[in-house]
Each structure stands twice: as structure tokens, then as C-alpha cells.
Design a protein around this motif. Structure first.
Motif, PDB file in Angstrom:
ATOM      1  N   ALA A  36     -70.849  82.967   6.872  1.00 44.49           N
ATOM      2  CA  ALA A  36     -71.720  81.970   6.252  1.00 44.49           C
ATOM      3  C   ALA A  36     -72.459  82.549   5.049  1.00 44.49           C
ATOM      4  O   ALA A  36     -72.551  81.913   3.992  1.00 44.49           O
ATOM      5  N   CYS A  39     -70.021  83.071   2.133  1.00 42.51           N
ATOM      6  CA  CYS A  39     -69.631  81.779   1.554  1.00 42.51           C
ATOM      7  C   CYS A  39     -70.762  81.158   0.734  1.00 42.51           C
ATOM      8  O   CYS A  39     -70.525  80.596  -0.343  1.00 42.51           O
ATOM      9  N   LEU A  40     -71.992  81.258   1.232  1.00 45.32           N
ATOM     10  CA  LEU A  40     -73.113  80.666   0.513  1.00 45.32           C
ATOM     11  C   LEU A  40     -73.387  81.381  -0.799  1.00 45.32           C
ATOM     12  O   LEU A  40     -73.695  80.743  -1.820  1.00 45.32           O
ATOM     13  N   GLY A  44     -72.450  78.630  -3.244  1.00 49.87           N
ATOM     14  CA  GLY A  44     -73.673  77.961  -3.655  1.00 49.87           C
ATOM     15  C   GLY A  44     -73.689  77.581  -5.120  1.00 49.87           C
ATOM     16  O   GLY A  44     -73.923  76.408  -5.479  1.00 49.87           O
ATOM     17  N   TYR A 199     -78.764  89.204   1.192  1.00 49.38           N
ATOM     18  CA  TYR A 199     -78.924  87.770   1.480  1.00 49.38           C
ATOM     19  C   TYR A 199     -80.316  87.449   2.020  1.00 49.38           C
ATOM     20  O   TYR A 199     -80.999  86.562   1.515  1.00 49.38           O
ATOM     21  N   TYR A 284     -81.288  84.212  -0.155  1.00 46.89           N
ATOM     22  CA  TYR A 284     -81.586  82.969   0.560  1.00 46.89           C
ATOM     23  C   TYR A 284     -82.858  82.314   0.036  1.00 46.89           C
ATOM     24  O   TYR A 284     -82.906  81.097  -0.194  1.00 46.89           O
ATOM     25  N   GLY A 288     -82.320  80.342  -3.671  1.00 45.55           N
ATOM     26  CA  GLY A 288     -82.536  78.993  -3.164  1.00 45.55           C
ATOM     27  C   GLY A 288     -83.672  78.289  -3.875  1.00 45.55           C
ATOM     28  O   GLY A 288     -83.600  77.099  -4.160  1.00 45.55           O
ATOM     29  N   TRP A 292     -81.160  76.213  -6.174  1.00 44.19           N
ATOM     30  CA  TRP A 292     -80.808  75.140  -5.235  1.00 44.19           C
ATOM     31  C   TRP A 292     -81.916  74.093  -5.134  1.00 44.19           C
ATOM     32  O   TRP A 292     -81.655  72.900  -5.167  1.00 44.19           O
ATOM     33  N   PHE A 414     -77.480  67.568   3.481  1.00 43.85           N
ATOM     34  CA  PHE A 414     -77.767  68.995   3.557  1.00 43.85           C
ATOM     35  C   PHE A 414     -79.066  69.260   4.316  1.00 43.85           C
ATOM     36  O   PHE A 414     -79.128  70.141   5.181  1.00 43.85           O
ATOM     37  N   PHE A 418     -79.561  71.441   7.623  1.00 45.43           N
ATOM     38  CA  PHE A 418     -80.386  72.634   7.486  1.00 45.43           C
ATOM     39  C   PHE A 418     -81.515  72.653   8.511  1.00 45.43           C
ATOM     40  O   PHE A 418     -81.778  73.678   9.143  1.00 45.43           O
TER      41      PHE A 418
END
Length: 454
Positions: A36, A39-40, A44, A199, A284, A288, A292, A414, A418
């Protein structure tokens, strides 16, 4: 919880509770976590660019994006990937410096955070709401005085997102190196795996100097402020392009801005949340917050720029006030717990004395600490009942786009996934921290999110 017949010894406390040192504490297996995280980190940025391209260039149609993906695969991503421009980099750097100066020089109350795993109590300057008001005022003043046109943000949005992706990756690497070479406090460490360290992060409270908290800056000052500025930019773009602002745009944008203002008004409470207490400053958190958060959270308003919907007076009123009710209720839930803690359980909850559990835990230094867990009022209905209204707020600022396309609902999907996953992670963290006291709390409050259901 009933009165104990004797007080446990220090050894008993250490056996009963301890902080979890693994920053990647999760509800999933290590293999799933590694996959995970990888992949993120890789996907992302691709998701952000594809979402922007779908909304702006493919009529907001996820089906069109799917057809494009089937035809070109990853080669198609290279074709649509916008190059960072000087305009985008200049805008990002100016905004970042401006927000940093506000965080440093705008006066605010001193706020002392929750005890960290190593026994530290971080101190902050609580000036977020004032900084938010100043940011919005300066942003609008620059527009009215023709020093800057926010509509240009929409026109260069792909370049801005691309530049943000590059800059944020550089920032993540620098913070990672800082954690290895120059940590700010004892709340840091490596788990021995470079992927996890990058991460999740090396430091819990990385700082420049004594007072400039990097995690607060990236989440609150950069991420949340840029979200607000993007929303305003999209509204101005529609105004200049269409000559008016559709009622759907008004409802969605004002609800998002109300949510953002609520966040800054409640900043002291946010500084005591599990996010600030446990999430380290890594990809993260930093990526983020920088990419994000503003890019994905504002996507329903971005969609409405070119797809205005006329909801009508009464539908607009119903959706608007339903959204405001969710935002206010979420604030009320958070404030109930904050007041409970600040008054040491002396404040009445819904007119009655609160049901509380006195929980004990120890820090990594072996220091005995205790806290109170609220098990009545909103917090007696479910352990994370506020997530219902978090999702509800998102739903009501997304639904003005109606149902022609699914792209305005990407953030809602999402967020739901989440928060459900976060419930599991938070439960494991609290179990690791409070041990048997958390089991007592879960018996009193068995539901996770939805009362009587889940």
C-alpha cells in the motif's frame, strides 16, 4: 468503571499499557502495508493529475478517463502530464513564504499539546484563525486591486499541481534527512525500513528552531489555506467566465469555506487529536497536506466551474443548511470532548454528569500518566461518531454537482474508505496505549462509527 480495591504499582502500569513504537501501526499485515505504501507513493501523483485532467479536459467523465487509460495505459499519463511552469513555482513559493511569515509573526495564544510517547508536551502558537482571515482578505484584496487574478490559478492548475508534486517530494526528502541527522526532540526514530521511514516519517514534531512546527505548517497553514484559496479561485473563474455564480457553486464553495473556517476556529482541539499525537511528518502527512488535500478536497468545486447546475432556491437552501448542520454538529462533538478534558470531567454533558473512565498508560521513558476517556454524550453513541458528520459534510458540498458524472464524488468515496480504515488504526493505537482500560471503554461504547449498526 467501578472503584478498584487497591492502586496498581508502577510495574503493573507498565505491564498494562505502553505506547506502540511502530509508526506504521495498522489494521493490516506488514506485507499489505508495504504494498500500500509503495503504491500510494507511486500512484498518488498520478491520481491527482488524472483527476484534474478528467474534470478539466474530459468533461468530468470518469468513463472517458477509463477509455483513455485502456488505450494508452501509463504512456497516456506521460502525454497528459503538465510541465511545471515558472508561474506555478513562483506562486507556490510566494504562498509558502507568506504563510510561514504569518505563522511566525501573527500573535496567538500559547497552546500545550498532549503528552507525546516519550513524555514531551509540544507547545504551539494558536493563531490559525487569524492567519486564515488575513490570507482570505489579502487574496481577495489582491484580486480587487488587480495585483493578481485568481482565475489564472484555474488556467494554470495542471502546472501548479505538477509543480506541487515535485516540490512536495523534495520537501519530504529533506524532512526525512532532517529526521536522520538533526531531530528536534526525542519523539523520533527509525524502524529500520527506509520505505516506512520515508512514508510515515522519522519525527513526530519536527521543527525549525524552537517554535516553527513543520507538521502544523504543512497541514494547517499550507494545506488547509491553499484549499481555501483554490475554492475562491474557482468561484472567481466561473464569475469571470459565465458572468454569474451558479447556486450549486455557491452552496458547494460556501460549505467548504465554512468547514475550513471551522477547522481554524477549532485549531486548539485539532492539535490534541490522534492525527497530531501519532502521525509522524513523512510522505503520508507532508505530501498529503501539500498536494492531496488541496487538489482532491477542492475537486467538487473544480468540477462546477465548467458544469454549473441550477438547483433552484429551495433545493439550494435544503442542501446548504443540511451541510451547515453537519459541520456544526461535527464541531459540537469535538468541542464536547475538548471541554470534558479542559474541565477535568467537571462539565456536564447533555445536562448530566459525564460517564468517564480514568485510563492509565506509560510513556517510552517509563513515566506513568493518566487521562480521562469520555463515554457519554455524543461519545457514548459511538467511538468515532464525528466521522458520520465528516462524511455528511463532504456529501452535501459534493451533491450540488448532481449525478451526471462520478468525478465530483471521488473525494467522498476516498474519505469514506479512509475514515473506515482510520477507525481500525486508531483502535489499535488506543489498545496499545491504554490496554485493559481501552477494553473497558469499548464495552461501554461498543459501536465504532454508526450507533447500533457499526
Amino acid at each position: 468503571m467501578g472503584r478498584r480495591s487497591r492502586t496498581p504499582t508502577r510495574k503493573n502500569y507498565i505491564e498494562m499499557s505502553s505506547y506502540q513504537k511502530d509508526p506504521a501501526l495498522s489494521a493490516h499485515s506488514k506485507r499489505v502495508n508495504y504494498i500500500a505504501m509503495g503504491c500510494l507513493i507511486f500512484l498518488g501523483p498520478i491520481i491527482v493529475v488524472c483527476l484534474w485532467h478528467t474534470i478539466v479536459n474530459l468533461d468530468g467523465s470518469a468513463l472517458n478517463m477509463w477509455k483513455y487509460w485502456k488505450t494508452y495505459n501509463f504512456e497516456g499519463v506521460r502525454k497528459i502530464w503538465p510541465m511545471p511552469s515558472f508561474y506555478a513555482c513562483k506562486l507556490i513559493v510566494f504562498f509558502a513564504v507568506f504563510e510561514a511569515l504569518l505563522q511566525v509573526y501573527v500573535p496567538g495564544e500559547r497552546h500545550i499539546g498532549i503528552v507525546s510517547p516519550t513524555g514531551n508536551r509540544p507547545m504551539y502558537k494558536k493563531n490559525g484563525f487569524t492567519c486564515c482571515v488575513i490570507t482570505i482578505f489579502v487574496y481577495y484584496f489582491a484580486y480587487k486591486e488587480k495585483h493578481f487574478n485568481p482565475a489564472g490559478v484555474y488556467d494554470h492548475l495542471g502546472e501548479i499541481y505538477s509543480a506541487l508534486i515535485v516540490i512536495s517530494m523534495i520537501v519530504c526528502c529533506l524532512v526525512y534527512l532532517k529526521g536522520h541527522t538533526y531531530p528536534s526532540s526525542t519523539d523520533w526514530g527509525s524502524c529500520g525500513n527506509p520505505l516506512i521511514d520515508f512514508y510515515w516519517g522519522m519525527e513526530l514534531y519536527p521543527r525549525i528552531g524552537r517554535d516553527f512546527d513543520l507538521k502544523l505548517y504543512f497541514i494547517s497553514r499550507f494545506g488547509m489555506m491553499s484549499w481555501a484559496c483554490l475554492v475562491i479561485s474557482f468561484v472567481i473563474k466561473q464569475w469571470e467566465q459565465k458572468g454569474k455564480v451558479a447556486d450549486s457553486m455557491f452552496v458547494s464553495s460556501v460549505l467548504q469555506l465554512a468547514y475550513i473556517f471551522k477547522f481554524f476556529w477549532w485549531e486548539g482541539g485539532y492539535l490534541n487529536t490522534l492525527s497530531m499525537m501519532h502521525d509522524r511528518a513523512g510522505f503520508y502527512t507532508i505530501w498529503g497536506a501539500m498536494v492531496w488535500l488541496p487538489a482532491v478536497y477542492s475537486s467538487p468545486v473544480l468540477y462546477l466551474v465548467q458544469h454549473p447546475v441550477q438547483l433552484g432556491r429551495w433545493v439550494s437552501i435544503y442542501v446548504f443548511f443540511a451541510g451547515l448542520l453537519c459541520i456544526y454538529t461535527q464541531y459540537s462533538i469535538d468541542w464536547q470532548r475538548q471541554e470534558f478534558r479542559e474541565t477535568h470531567a467537571k462539565a456536564r454533558v447533555w445536562g448530566i454528569n459525564p460517564v468517564k473512565i480514568q485510563a492509565h498508560y506509560v510513556t517510552e521513558k517509563g513515566e506513568h500518566k493518566q487521562t480521562l476517556l469520555l463515554a457519554s454524550g455524543w461519545w457514548g453513541l459511538a467511538r468515532h461518531v464525528h466521522y458520520i458528520f465528516e462524511i455528511g459534510s463532504c456529501f452535501f458540498w459534493s451533491i450540488p454537482a448532481l449525478f451526471t458524472h462520478t468525478s465530483p464524488y471521488f473525494f467522498l468515496l476516498f474519505l469514506t474508505f479512509f475514515l473506515v480504515d482510520r477507525v481500525e488504526r486508531d483502535d489499535r493505537r488506543c489498545k496499545a496505549k491504554y490496554m485493559k482500560f481501552w477494553d473497558i471503554y469499548r464495552k461501554k461504547v461498543p459501536n465504532k462509527i454508526i450507533p447500533l449498526i457499526y
